[in-house]
Design a protein around this motif. Structure first.
Motif, mmCIF file in Angstrom:
data_model
loop_
_atom_site.group_PDB
_atom_site.id
_atom_site.type_symbol
_atom_site.label_atom_id
_atom_site.label_comp_id
_atom_site.label_asym_id
_atom_site.label_seq_id
_atom_site.Cartn_x
_atom_site.Cartn_y
_atom_site.Cartn_z
ATOM 1 N N GLY A 186 -2.343 28.032 -13.587
ATOM 2 C CA GLY A 186 -1.824 27.968 -14.864
ATOM 3 C C GLY A 186 -1.691 29.421 -15.561
ATOM 4 N N ILE B 181 -4.024 8.395 -11.633
ATOM 5 C CA ILE B 181 -5.151 7.651 -10.994
ATOM 6 C C ILE B 181 -6.075 7.077 -11.866
ATOM 7 C CG2 ILE B 181 -5.044 9.215 -8.869
ATOM 8 C CD1 ILE B 181 -7.504 10.711 -9.999
ATOM 9 N N GLU B 182 -6.204 7.617 -13.049
ATOM 10 C CA GLU B 182 -6.977 6.866 -14.079
ATOM 11 C C GLU B 182 -6.292 5.506 -14.832
ATOM 12 O OE1 GLU B 182 -9.733 7.753 -15.245
ATOM 13 O OE2 GLU B 182 -10.270 9.824 -14.814
ATOM 14 N N LEU C 268 -4.336 23.770 -20.023
ATOM 15 C CA LEU C 268 -3.524 22.599 -19.560
ATOM 16 C C LEU C 268 -3.867 21.962 -18.498
ATOM 17 C CD1 LEU C 268 -0.067 23.681 -20.313
ATOM 18 C CD2 LEU C 268 -1.004 21.879 -21.529
ATOM 19 N N LEU C 269 -4.399 22.824 -17.575
ATOM 20 C CA LEU C 269 -5.025 22.377 -16.130
ATOM 21 C C LEU C 269 -6.384 22.107 -16.357
ATOM 22 C CD1 LEU C 269 -3.481 25.046 -13.597
ATOM 23 C CD2 LEU C 269 -2.305 23.057 -14.692
ATOM 24 N N ASP D 213 -6.860 18.625 -16.932
ATOM 25 C CA ASP D 213 -6.306 17.537 -16.048
ATOM 26 C C ASP D 213 -6.744 17.958 -14.589
ATOM 27 O OD1 ASP D 213 -5.182 15.367 -14.755
ATOM 28 O OD2 ASP D 213 -3.127 16.506 -14.512
ATOM 29 N N VAL E 93 -11.773 11.177 -6.084
ATOM 30 C CA VAL E 93 -10.932 9.789 -5.799
ATOM 31 C C VAL E 93 -11.492 9.025 -4.614
ATOM 32 C CG1 VAL E 93 -8.707 9.327 -5.299
ATOM 33 C CG2 VAL E 93 -9.307 11.310 -6.648
ATOM 34 N N PRO F 88 0.857 -1.241 0.042
ATOM 35 C CA PRO F 88 -0.081 -0.015 -0.121
ATOM 36 C C PRO F 88 0.798 1.194 -0.107
ATOM 37 C CG PRO F 88 -0.916 -1.562 1.498
ATOM 38 C CD PRO F 88 0.460 -2.222 0.929
ATOM 39 N N PRO F 89 0.389 2.311 -0.781
ATOM 40 C CA PRO F 89 1.476 3.513 -0.945
ATOM 41 C C PRO F 89 1.384 4.267 0.419
ATOM 42 C CG PRO F 89 -1.105 3.823 -1.796
ATOM 43 C CD PRO F 89 -0.817 2.329 -1.438
ATOM 44 N N ILE G 33 -8.716 17.669 -10.943
ATOM 45 C CA ILE G 33 -8.594 16.692 -9.648
ATOM 46 C C ILE G 33 -10.065 15.919 -9.813
ATOM 47 C CG2 ILE G 33 -8.560 16.605 -7.078
ATOM 48 C CD1 ILE G 33 -6.327 18.478 -7.428
ATOM 49 N N HIS G 34 -9.784 14.574 -9.956
ATOM 50 C CA HIS G 34 -10.791 13.881 -10.097
ATOM 51 C C HIS G 34 -11.380 13.394 -8.850
ATOM 52 C CE1 HIS G 34 -8.230 13.178 -13.550
ATOM 53 N NE2 HIS G 34 -9.436 12.632 -13.951
ATOM 54 N N HIS H 68 -3.636 4.188 -13.622
ATOM 55 C CA HIS H 68 -2.755 3.252 -12.480
ATOM 56 C C HIS H 68 -1.237 2.987 -12.859
ATOM 57 C CE1 HIS H 68 -6.954 1.641 -11.304
ATOM 58 N NE2 HIS H 68 -6.883 2.973 -11.498
ATOM 59 N N ASP I 233 -6.060 -2.245 -3.332
ATOM 60 C CA ASP I 233 -4.751 -2.283 -2.832
ATOM 61 C C ASP I 233 -4.330 -1.033 -2.249
ATOM 62 O OD1 ASP I 233 -4.677 -0.688 -5.110
ATOM 63 O OD2 ASP I 233 -3.421 -2.035 -6.142
ATOM 64 N N GLY I 234 -5.235 -0.360 -1.793
ATOM 65 C CA GLY I 234 -4.707 1.025 -1.096
ATOM 66 C C GLY I 234 -4.547 1.929 -1.943
ATOM 67 N N PHE I 235 -4.210 2.016 -3.172
ATOM 68 C CA PHE I 235 -3.910 3.103 -4.089
ATOM 69 C C PHE I 235 -5.252 4.061 -4.281
ATOM 70 C CE2 PHE I 235 0.118 0.760 -4.857
ATOM 71 C CZ PHE I 235 0.907 1.741 -5.007
ATOM 72 N N PRO I 236 -5.080 5.334 -4.214
ATOM 73 C CA PRO I 236 -6.087 6.188 -4.750
ATOM 74 C C PRO I 236 -6.429 5.833 -5.968
ATOM 75 C CG PRO I 236 -4.509 7.519 -3.612
ATOM 76 C CD PRO I 236 -3.776 6.152 -3.717
ATOM 77 N N VAL I 237 -7.646 5.815 -6.623
ATOM 78 C CA VAL I 237 -8.098 5.681 -7.796
ATOM 79 C C VAL I 237 -9.459 6.329 -8.245
ATOM 80 C CG1 VAL I 237 -7.294 3.135 -8.052
ATOM 81 C CG2 VAL I 237 -9.606 3.785 -7.310
ATOM 82 N N ALA I 238 -9.376 6.798 -9.662
ATOM 83 C CA ALA I 238 -10.646 7.596 -9.860
ATOM 84 C C ALA I 238 -11.946 6.880 -9.627
ATOM 85 C CB ALA I 238 -10.448 8.044 -11.289
ATOM 86 N N ARG J 64 -1.726 16.733 -12.708
ATOM 87 C CA ARG J 64 -0.339 16.646 -13.288
ATOM 88 C C ARG J 64 0.229 15.194 -12.636
ATOM 89 N NH1 ARG J 64 -0.217 21.900 -12.925
ATOM 90 N NH2 ARG J 64 1.571 21.746 -11.485
ATOM 91 N N TRP K 217 1.392 9.572 -9.717
ATOM 92 C CA TRP K 217 0.760 8.482 -9.553
ATOM 93 C C TRP K 217 -0.550 9.049 -10.474
ATOM 94 C CZ3 TRP K 217 -0.673 3.588 -9.435
ATOM 95 C CH2 TRP K 217 -2.047 3.271 -9.122
ATOM 96 N N VAL L 135 -10.224 4.954 -2.468
ATOM 97 C CA VAL L 135 -9.166 4.200 -2.190
ATOM 98 C C VAL L 135 -9.587 2.932 -2.986
ATOM 99 C CG1 VAL L 135 -7.891 2.963 -0.521
ATOM 100 C CG2 VAL L 135 -8.850 5.221 -0.003
ATOM 101 N N LEU M 96 1.024 27.827 -9.875
ATOM 102 C CA LEU M 96 1.159 26.389 -10.543
ATOM 103 C C LEU M 96 -0.367 25.983 -10.348
ATOM 104 C CD1 LEU M 96 4.406 25.106 -9.044
ATOM 105 C CD2 LEU M 96 3.915 25.790 -11.266
ATOM 106 N N VAL N 154 -6.003 9.311 -0.658
ATOM 107 C CA VAL N 154 -6.641 10.106 -1.574
ATOM 108 C C VAL N 154 -6.558 11.609 -1.511
ATOM 109 C CG1 VAL N 154 -8.437 8.098 -1.754
ATOM 110 C CG2 VAL N 154 -8.531 10.077 0.060
ATOM 111 N N LEU O 196 4.471 23.480 -16.356
ATOM 112 C CA LEU O 196 3.056 22.920 -16.146
ATOM 113 C C LEU O 196 2.890 21.885 -16.788
ATOM 114 C CD1 LEU O 196 1.161 26.374 -16.645
ATOM 115 C CD2 LEU O 196 1.335 25.253 -14.572
ATOM 116 N N VAL P 245 -3.621 13.525 -3.817
ATOM 117 C CA VAL P 245 -3.572 13.363 -5.087
ATOM 118 C C VAL P 245 -3.535 14.897 -5.628
ATOM 119 C CG1 VAL P 245 -4.744 12.518 -7.312
ATOM 120 C CG2 VAL P 245 -4.685 10.981 -5.478
#
Lengths: 347, 134
Positions: free
Chosen positions: B26, A105-106, B111-112, B115, B120, A77-78, B117-118, A108, B125-130, A88, A103, B122, B23, A82, A297, A85
């Motif tokens: 943008g 997230i879409e 550009l921003l 992309d 999110v 586990p990282p 922020i989705h 993986h 496996d513990g990784f954040p996912v959309a 970019r 990371w 868990v 940042l 959440v 950016l 995140v």
């Protein structure tokens, strides 16, 4: 789990995997050993990088980066959650300092680098899920992180040089649609050396700068292919996420594709429909404004360090605007060559 | 006390002219020499009273544009309120030179937007996912 312990666990996993393919990457003045632990991860992580320059490998590698995927290993586990995140592919707490992480997230995909030891890894849960840009520009976070710490940088510019003068090249800068890539491809068609059309690694080489190619592929819109009359044989199968055609520079240009050049000037080209006006010198701050933000950016490195590198580049190289008329294939390389020669006179 | 919003804001002074990048938004900003002097004076932290004293004491031809520039920097999130520092800072007056001018560039905002922020969650496996769309 502290970051150092987590990185140690992942490096132990990466170190225990079979080596399916390796590649030496000479870029930004650095020697990097790339390793893939599966055929699927090699296709993502190795195929898109530029070939190393002749003579590379003479120095020992200072960094070793391992690519593997979910079919070969899972990860603990990282050390982030959440709330960490960031845009970019950023991860809060790992954008600077010794341990870096990014990371997606879409898709993986996880990039990690111990900037002190040079040990890095690229883990993709499923290589099939990677985006076209993961394949065409692999290791981009690593490269930005590593170069930032070694007096070099990954910048958003094209790099070209006349056929007979690799030491009198130009960095082409400007926003998307300004003509940077089109002029670079016009130069390719005219037999110039093209290091890159989009991202280039720059580092000090004695008193001068050297531009090296991180990646093999250039991109071309249908409009620029028609405008320049590029040979169909240059285009490879597939397109990028924006529908642009792809050109494998070493395959298309031979030794002059993705080869190193020494920029003697920074040029901000613009393709115009009216008769071109004379080139104007650009203040270093204008160069930094044109090049710095688009670089920081779009890359996950240390933004402040990257902006410093861009500013140093802007201070040390003369810069001009360059207007080119619509007949870019015929007039673009000639106009650029004339401006480079003027720079040579001025230096 | 107001100061540059770190680490969201980065800047570099090149031959007397500052380039500032936010940042988060943008947006980026190119300052002339007078605006650069003002930015350098203020970015590491100044109290509101210090700022007011400088603006009140300066000629109106400088103070008006300077006030507008500081207001714009605040609205853009380049300057934020921070806890007061322990030591008063020294440094040359920012009022020397010409009229502060700042050019704002918004061409990289897209550009921003590409992309965001989705949403999110868990993963197993513990990784954040959309979070999958509902």
């Amino acid at each position: 789990v502290p970051a150092s312990a987590w990185f140690a666990q992942v490096q132990a996993i990466a170190g225990s995997l079979p080596v399916v393919a390796t590649r030496r990457w000479t870029v930004g003045g650095q020697e990097i050993e790339l390793v893939a632990a599966s055929a699927a991860s090699a296709a993502v992580a190795l195929d898109g990088i530029a070939s190393s320059a002749p003579g590379s490998g003479a120095r020992p590698a200072t960094a070793r980066w391992v690519a593997f995927d979910g079919s070969t290993a899972t990860l603990p586990p990282p050390p982030f959650g959440v709330d960490d995140v960031l845009p970019r592919d950023g991860v809060r707490g790992f954008a600077s300092g010794r341990f870096r992480l990014a990371w997606a997230i879409e898709r993986h995909v996880l990039w990690g680098l111990d900037t002190q030891r040079g040990d890095g890894f690229l883990w993709m849960r499923d290589a099939q899920r990677c985006a076209p840009w993961d394949r065409s520009a692999p290791w981009r976070p690593h490269l930005a992180w590593w170069l930032d710490g070694h007096g070099a940088g990954l910048i958003h510019a094209a790099a070209v040089a006349p056929p007979d003068r690799p030491d009198a090249g130009a960095l082409l800068i400007g926003p998307g649609g300004s003509g940077k890539s089109t002029l670079a491809l016009a130069c390719a068609a005219a037999g110039w050396t093209v290091t890159s059309d989009d991202y280039v690694a720059v580092h000090r080489h004695g008193a001068r700068w050297q531009a090296t190619a991180p990646f093999r592929l250039a991109k071309a819109t249908t409009g620029s292919i028609d405008l320049l009359g590029l040979p169909a044989s240059w285009l490879i199968e597939g397109r990028d996420h924006l529908g642009k055609s792809l050109i494998d520079l070493p395959d298309a240009l031979g030794a002059q594709g993705a080869a190193a050049t020494e920029p003697a000037a920074i040029i901000a080209p613009r393709i115009v429909t009216d008769p071109p006006t004379p080139a104007r010198p650009l203040h270093p701050a204008a160069v930094t404004a044109a090049l710095g933000p688009s670089t920081v950016l779009q890359t996950p490195g240390d933004a402040a360090a990257t902006l410093r590198t861009v500013a140093e580049l802007a201070r040390s190289l003369p810069a001009w605007t360059l207007e080119v008329d619509g007949d870019v294939a015929r007039t673009g390389p000639a106009a650029l060559r004339a401006q480079i020669d003027r720079v040579g006179v001025a230096r | 006390m107001v100061a540059a919003s770190r680490p969201d804001v980065i800047d570099e002074v090149i031959d007397g002219e500052a380039v500032i990048v936010h940042l988060g938004s943008g947006r980026y900003f190119a300052c002339n020499e007078a605006a650069t002097a003002l930015w350098v004076w203020i970015e590491a932290g100044r109290t509101r009273s210090e700022l007011a004293a400088v603006l009140d004491a300066a000629p109106a031809t400088w103070a008006g544009p300077a006030r507008a520039v500081v207001d714009a920097w605040t609205a853009e999130g380049l300057l934020v309120e921070v806890p007061a520092g322990a030591e008063p800072r020294r440094g040359p007056s920012p009022t020397t030179g010409g009229v502060p001018e700042v050019r704002t560039f918004t061409d990289l905002e897209d550009l921003l937007l590409l992309d965001p922020i989705h949403d999110v969650e868990v993963g197993a496996d513990g990784f954040p996912v959309a979070r999958p769309p509902t």
